[in-house]
Design a protein around this motif. Structure first.
Motif, PDB file in Angstrom:
ATOM      1  N   PHE B 417       0.837  -1.203   0.000  1.00  0.00           N
ATOM      2  CA  PHE B 417       0.000   0.000   0.000  1.00  0.00           C
ATOM      3  C   PHE B 417       0.876   1.258   0.000  1.00  0.00           C
ATOM      4  N   ILE B 418       1.849   1.258   0.886  1.00  0.00           N
ATOM      5  CA  ILE B 418       2.740   2.423   0.967  1.00  0.00           C
ATOM      6  C   ILE B 418       3.506   2.583  -0.347  1.00  0.00           C
ATOM      7  N   PHE B 419       3.925   1.470  -0.895  1.00  0.00           N
ATOM      8  CA  PHE B 419       4.669   1.557  -2.151  1.00  0.00           C
ATOM      9  C   PHE B 419       3.785   2.123  -3.271  1.00  0.00           C
ATOM     10  N   LEU B 420       2.575   1.597  -3.370  1.00  0.00           N
ATOM     11  CA  LEU B 420       1.684   2.021  -4.455  1.00  0.00           C
ATOM     12  C   LEU B 420       1.146   3.432  -4.252  1.00  0.00           C
ATOM     13  N   PHE B 421       0.755   3.729  -3.004  1.00  0.00           N
ATOM     14  CA  PHE B 421       0.050   4.985  -2.775  1.00  0.00           C
ATOM     15  C   PHE B 421       0.898   6.067  -2.093  1.00  0.00           C
ATOM     16  N   GLU B 422       2.155   5.793  -1.853  1.00  0.00           N
ATOM     17  CA  GLU B 422       3.034   6.848  -1.326  1.00  0.00           C
ATOM     18  C   GLU B 422       4.244   7.035  -2.254  1.00  0.00           C
ATOM     19  N   VAL B 423       4.941   5.920  -2.516  1.00  0.00           N
ATOM     20  CA  VAL B 423       6.155   6.039  -3.329  1.00  0.00           C
ATOM     21  C   VAL B 423       5.806   6.289  -4.799  1.00  0.00           C
ATOM     22  N   MET B 424       4.805   5.575  -5.298  1.00  0.00           N
ATOM     23  CA  MET B 424       4.479   5.677  -6.721  1.00  0.00           C
ATOM     24  C   MET B 424       3.541   6.846  -7.031  1.00  0.00           C
ATOM     25  N   VAL B 425       2.857   7.334  -6.008  1.00  0.00           N
ATOM     26  CA  VAL B 425       1.848   8.373  -6.241  1.00  0.00           C
ATOM     27  C   VAL B 425       2.361   9.572  -7.037  1.00  0.00           C
ATOM     28  N   PRO B 426       3.475  10.182  -6.623  1.00  0.00           N
ATOM     29  CA  PRO B 426       3.889  11.370  -7.377  1.00  0.00           C
ATOM     30  C   PRO B 426       4.137  11.074  -8.847  1.00  0.00           C
ATOM     31  N   TRP B 427       4.730   9.917  -9.117  1.00  0.00           N
ATOM     32  CA  TRP B 427       5.024   9.562 -10.511  1.00  0.00           C
ATOM     33  C   TRP B 427       3.728   9.422 -11.308  1.00  0.00           C
ATOM     34  N   LEU B 428       2.817   8.652 -10.752  1.00  0.00           N
ATOM     35  CA  LEU B 428       1.579   8.395 -11.496  1.00  0.00           C
ATOM     36  C   LEU B 428       0.707   9.647 -11.579  1.00  0.00           C
ATOM     37  N   GLU B 429       0.756  10.447 -10.519  1.00  0.00           N
ATOM     38  CA  GLU B 429      -0.056  11.665 -10.514  1.00  0.00           C
ATOM     39  C   GLU B 429       0.450  12.639 -11.592  1.00  0.00           C
ATOM     40  N   VAL B 430       1.763  12.836 -11.586  1.00  0.00           N
ATOM     41  CA  VAL B 430       2.354  13.749 -12.572  1.00  0.00           C
ATOM     42  C   VAL B 430       2.133  13.199 -13.981  1.00  0.00           C
ATOM     43  N   LEU B 431       2.370  11.919 -14.126  1.00  0.00           N
ATOM     44  CA  LEU B 431       2.193  11.270 -15.435  1.00  0.00           C
ATOM     45  C   LEU B 431       0.744  11.372 -15.904  1.00  0.00           C
ATOM     46  N   GLY B 432      -0.159  11.195 -14.981  1.00  0.00           N
ATOM     47  CA  GLY B 432      -1.584  11.252 -15.309  1.00  0.00           C
ATOM     48  C   GLY B 432      -1.972  12.610 -15.866  1.00  0.00           C
ATOM     49  N   TYR B 433      -1.598  13.668 -15.149  1.00  0.00           N
ATOM     50  CA  TYR B 433      -1.940  15.019 -15.608  1.00  0.00           C
ATOM     51  C   TYR B 433      -1.252  15.316 -16.940  1.00  0.00           C
ATOM     52  N   LEU B 434       0.012  14.888 -17.023  1.00  0.00           N
ATOM     53  CA  LEU B 434       0.810  15.181 -18.217  1.00  0.00           C
ATOM     54  C   LEU B 434       0.219  14.484 -19.450  1.00  0.00           C
ATOM     55  N   ILE B 435      -0.059  13.215 -19.304  1.00  0.00           N
ATOM     56  CA  ILE B 435      -0.546  12.445 -20.455  1.00  0.00           C
ATOM     57  C   ILE B 435      -1.920  12.943 -20.896  1.00  0.00           C
ATOM     58  N   MET B 436      -2.772  13.222 -19.914  1.00  0.00           N
ATOM     59  CA  MET B 436      -4.113  13.685 -20.294  1.00  0.00           C
ATOM     60  C   MET B 436      -4.036  15.032 -21.011  1.00  0.00           C
ATOM     61  N   THR B 437      -3.125  15.895 -20.549  1.00  0.00           N
ATOM     62  CA  THR B 437      -2.974  17.197 -21.216  1.00  0.00           C
ATOM     63  C   THR B 437      -2.416  17.008 -22.621  1.00  0.00           C
ATOM     64  N   LEU B 438      -1.433  16.122 -22.761  1.00  0.00           N
ATOM     65  CA  LEU B 438      -0.838  15.874 -24.076  1.00  0.00           C
ATOM     66  C   LEU B 438      -1.870  15.291 -25.044  1.00  0.00           C
ATOM     67  N   LEU B 439      -2.674  14.390 -24.514  1.00  0.00           N
ATOM     68  CA  LEU B 439      -3.710  13.779 -25.368  1.00  0.00           C
ATOM     69  C   LEU B 439      -4.692  14.841 -25.857  1.00  0.00           C
TER      70      LEU B 439
END
Lengths: 349, 536
Positions: B417-439
């Motif tokens: 849980f910590i790995f998915l929702f703490e360590v990975m969160v910033p990466w996926l969050e940034v990637l999510g906003y970035l990809i959706m904007t690029l699309l």
């Protein structure tokens, strides 16, 4: 889906805000109700301590928890004579009936308050309900029930209390000691001695500690029997060494200074420091060379506390030590002793 | 069929392209296949222009790529939407479960307080303080510690090679004199130059040692600690008088507890009296306000749930009390960890699980400790970066815990849980906003699809933040004033419109930069280098 998720969560957020405001208003209303109850009942309760008031107002449903809180607070802080007046007044406003109703409520605070009040009122009619609550999963409710049962009928409550004491691990020792004080040593000791015999080994040491708090002299027989057991549990031995308060068992303590477990050696050294005689000096000097720091430390402390031991003699013992660890430890303990003495001198002068 | 050899110099770039027709003509007279080899003979030839292969059509390839991307767009949208739902929903569920646990805890504590306040059965605690470089603060902090409401404790101050006037001030103020400590080195640490004991306050000692960093200082202090429990007092911690007794109670109530942690609240705006917390207030600076919500949202409640499962890992700063022998048996604090406390808790889990020991790491939900939060964006950025990297490092150092045999709830639930929702969160969050904007910019999704996505993601975040605030209201009621509570409600709304995204971005940047720095530090093989401080 994304739209509906967004719309739903924003709608829920709005609902959360409303709930938030509602909670605040409810708290405010409750606080006002509490103030009104206290303003109405505090003067009446206080005057009841000196004379029986006439024309008491009826106790409303909204007043109950705050009134009980106030009543219990006063009851716990007054002497027996004043308590009788409070109990009389409680009867006048039909508190016992309200307590019986509240004991059946699921609300934790109401139930806890009712248990306290039932105990303070010595409400025999609440016995069965309290007995059920003794087995409650909540440690606070069950210990409060044990206290109330003891207040109502100590003789009947003791076997129930001992049974729970053996079975439960979540009762705070301070709360148990308080109940024992309410019951009195005369009622507690026979029951507790029996419980020590009946309890499993991992629970015995805790019961011995409880016994030592209420009747220290009664523990000595048990301690003596534990010392003779070759298979005695380490925790049990440590407890017995801690509660030992007569020099009669010193010979056994001296034997325990050579126990395989270093924790036992630590407690044996402490016991020697408390009860030991001058001739135990040699034994303690030997312990200064122990491989365990804590054994050396307690042995050095014990040595400094032996009857007739003074700084000069300690210094001599220190200088004759060939082991560096032993010398260092004695040096530290002597420095600690000097600090304590200077602290005492500062306090008195 | 004989093989014709055509030698081409590599510098000409022919190896990748087809053989020019004029060169091939006459050489491959018998229709044998041409094999290209390097040869200086062709060095003088002009490089031919790169040309697409006869069977490769760029237009078709682009169409095919666009087709694949178009097919992937709904998948990407779903992936990020579901991830954000899982993230916020997961925390929301944890917080809800914790709500009931905290209520139960609080009512039990409240009901038992008349017996618990006697202090008779309290377990003695060694308080370890590392003297900072601020003379006045160090003296005031020690004075405050000496007034703690606890039956038996000692204070060990460690002067970790800090500013000389601090040592002199402490010696003078507390009448500290050289003391012949029979020092035993159970944990390795830098040389202890001297031990001082107070002639005024029994139980107050000062260790003057060579500089070795926080972990080293704590290890040395542990070598001198006399009591079964110890707590670490950072130089900026502010307590309540009864903070220690609340922490100690956990150990009394459950003998299997080896560590207890409490959250560190935001002290900015609060009022102090005699070095203790006297009144809760709110900071004026936005960064500090946002951090209050962040703490409530992700830390304060969730920890209670993980503690109940005995799966709590530390993700932020904590006020902790530890069982000394357990920590020593685990090897003490690691000097190479960026956050020693985070790493230690993970290691205790790992080692005790491996030994199949019955233990518990508990969480105390009452607000017991406060510290100043960053009030400017630059410092906040550094803290975000630091936190992200230290968490990742702590998990990496104890990766055997993850899904390991006998890992229990912490290995199978807490760690993932910590790995998915703490360590990975910033990466996926940034990637999510970035990809959706690029699309959206590339025309693959409509503006309506983009804002609906943002509405859902930000809406989920808002609900998560505001629900945490409501839970605080229903349990701890940290903010007594209605105006404070409403202000925080507004901050909880605003927090999701920029702050959350910004901190996620900083955490990504931090990971990238710190990875580089740590790798660089490791390659320089400086085991004692203090890597706690990072620069922007």
């Amino acid at each position: 889906m994304a739209f509906w998720t967004g719309a739903t969560v924003l709608g829920l957020t709005g609902a959360l805000l409303l709930w938030f405001i509602f909670l605040r208003l409810w708290l405010l209303a409750r606080q006002k109700q509490r103030n009104r109850t206290l303003q109405r009942w505090r003067p009446l309760l206080m005057s009841s301590l000196y004379q029986q008031p006439e024309g008491l107002p009826p106790l409303s449903r909204f007043d109950l928890p705050h009134m009980f809180e106030l009543w219990n607070h006063l009851y716990d802080s007054l002497d027996d004579e004043a308590r009788n007046s409070l109990s009389w007044m409680a009867g006048q406003v039909h508190m016992p009936a309200a307590v019986s109703r509240m004991l059946r409520r699921k609300d934790f605070y109401a139930c806890h308050l009712a248990i306290r009040t039932a105990g303070n009122l010595r409400l025999a009619s609440a016995w069965d309900a309290l007995r059920e609550l003794l087995a409650s999963g909540s440690p606070a409710l069950s210990i409060a029930a044990a206290r109330a049962l003891t207040q109502i009928d100590t003789l009947r409550a003791m076997p129930l209390l001992m049974h729970s004491l053996i079975g439960r691990t979540d009762w705070h020792p301070g709360a148990v000691t308080e109940i024992f004080h309410i019951a009195g040593a005369g009622q507690v000791v026979p029951n507790l001695l029996q419980a020590i015999l009946d309890a499993p080994v991992d629970k015995t040491w805790q019961l011995i500690r409880q016994l030592a708090e209420i009747a220290p002299d009664e523990t000595q027989l048990i301690v003596s029997s534990v010392f003779t057991r070759p298979d005695a549990d380490v925790k049990l031995l440590n407890t017995c060494l801690d509660v030992l308060n007569t020099p009669e068992e010193l010979e056994k303590v001296r034997l325990l200074t050579r126990h395989d477990n270093w924790h036992v050696r630590v407690h044996a050294a402490k016991a020697l420091g408390r009860l030991g005689a001058r001739e135990d000096g040699a034994l303690l000097e030997n312990m200064l060379g122990d491989g365990q720091w804590w054994v050396r430390y307690r042995a050095a402390q014990a040595l400094s506390r032996l009857p007739g031991m003074n700084t000069g003699e300690l210094l001599h013992i220190k200088d004759t030590q060939t082991d560096r660890d032993a010398r260092d430890m004695l040096h530290q303990v002597m420095a600690e002793q000097a600090l304590r003495e200077s602290d005492l001198a500062a306090q008195h002068g | 069929m004989a093989e014709q050899i055509l030698r081409i110099d590599s510098a000409l770039g022919h190896s990748a392209g087809p053989v020019p027709a004029d060169l091939a003509e006459g050489l491959a007279s018998d229709n044998a296949p041409l094999v290209l080899q390097h040869d200086s003979v062709f060095a003088s030839l002009p490089p031919p222009p790169p040309a697409p292969g006869p069977d490769f059509n760029w237009g078709v390839a682009l169409d095919s790529f666009q087709g694949t991307l178009t097919d992937a767009v709904p998948l990407l949208q779903w992936f990020f939407l579901l991830y954000f739902i899982a993230l916020n929903g997961g925390y929301l569920l944890l917080n809800l479960a914790s709500l009931f646990m905290i209520r139960t805890y609080l009512r039990e504590q409240d009901a038992a307080s008349p017996y618990l306040n006697s202090g008779k059965h309290e377990i003695p605690i060694s308080i370890i303080m590392i003297a900072g470089n601020d003379v006045a603060a160090a003296v005031a902090r020690v004075h405050a510690m000496l007034q703690l409401d606890y039956s038996e404790f000692e204070v060990i101050i460690v002067n970790d090679g800090s500013y000389e006037p601090v040592l002199k001030a402490l010696v003078r103020e507390f009448s500290l004199a050289p003391f012949p400590e029979a020092y035993r080195e159970r944990l390795p640490g830098k040389h202890v130059k001297a031990v001082h004991a107070s002639t005024l306050y029994p139980g107050l000692r000062l260790l003057d040692k060579e500089s070795g960093g926080r972990a080293d200082a704590l290890n040395v202090a542990l070598n001198c600690a006399r009591y079964p429990l110890f707590c670490i007092m950072d130089h900026d911690f502010i307590l309540q008088r009864d903070s220690l007794s609340k922490m100690g109670r956990v150990f009394q109530n459950k003998p299997t507890v080896v560590a207890a942690c409490a959250s560190v609240g935001v002290a900015n705006g609060c009022t102090l009296h005699g070095g203790y917390m006297a009144g809760i207030g709110l900071p004026r600076a936005w960064p500090a306000l946002f951090q209050i919500i962040e703490d409530l949202r992700n830390v304060r409640f969730a920890r209670m749930f993980w503690s109940r499962l005995n799966a709590m890992l530390i993700t932020t700063r904590v006020f902790g009390v530890f069982h000394k022998e357990t920590v020593i048996a685990a090897g003490g604090f690691r000097t190479d960890a960026l956050n020693e406390d985070m790493e230690l808790v993970a290691r205790i889990h790992r080692l005790l699980r491996r030994e199949n020991k019955h233990y518990h790491i508990a969480y105390v939900p009452d607000a017991l400790c406060w510290a100043d939060a960053a009030e400017n964006w630059k410092l906040l950025k550094l803290q975000c970066m630091n936190r992200q990297v230290s968490l990742a490092q702590a998990l990496e150092m104890n990766r055997q815990l993850l899904l390991g045999r006998g890992g229990g709830a912490v290995g199978w639930l807490g760690f993932p849980f910590i790995f998915l929702f703490e360590v990975m969160v910033p990466w996926l969050e940034v990637l999510g906003y970035l990809i959706m904007t690029l699309l959206w910019l590339s025309g693959l999704i409509s503006f309506q699809a983009l804002w609906t996505f943002l509405l859902a993601v930000i809406g989920l975040g808002v609900m998560h933040s505001t629900s945490a605030l409501l839970m605080d209201e229903m349990t701890l009621r940290t903010n007594r004033k209605l105006s404070h509570a409403l202000k925080l409600f507004a901050v909880a709304l605003l927090e999701n419109l920029g702050y959350r995204q910004l901190t996620a971005f900083w955490r990504v940047i931090g990971t990238v930069r710190m990875r580089g720095q740590v790798r660089c530090a490791n390659s320089l093989s400086a085991p004692d280098s203090n890597t706690r401080q990072i620069t922007a």
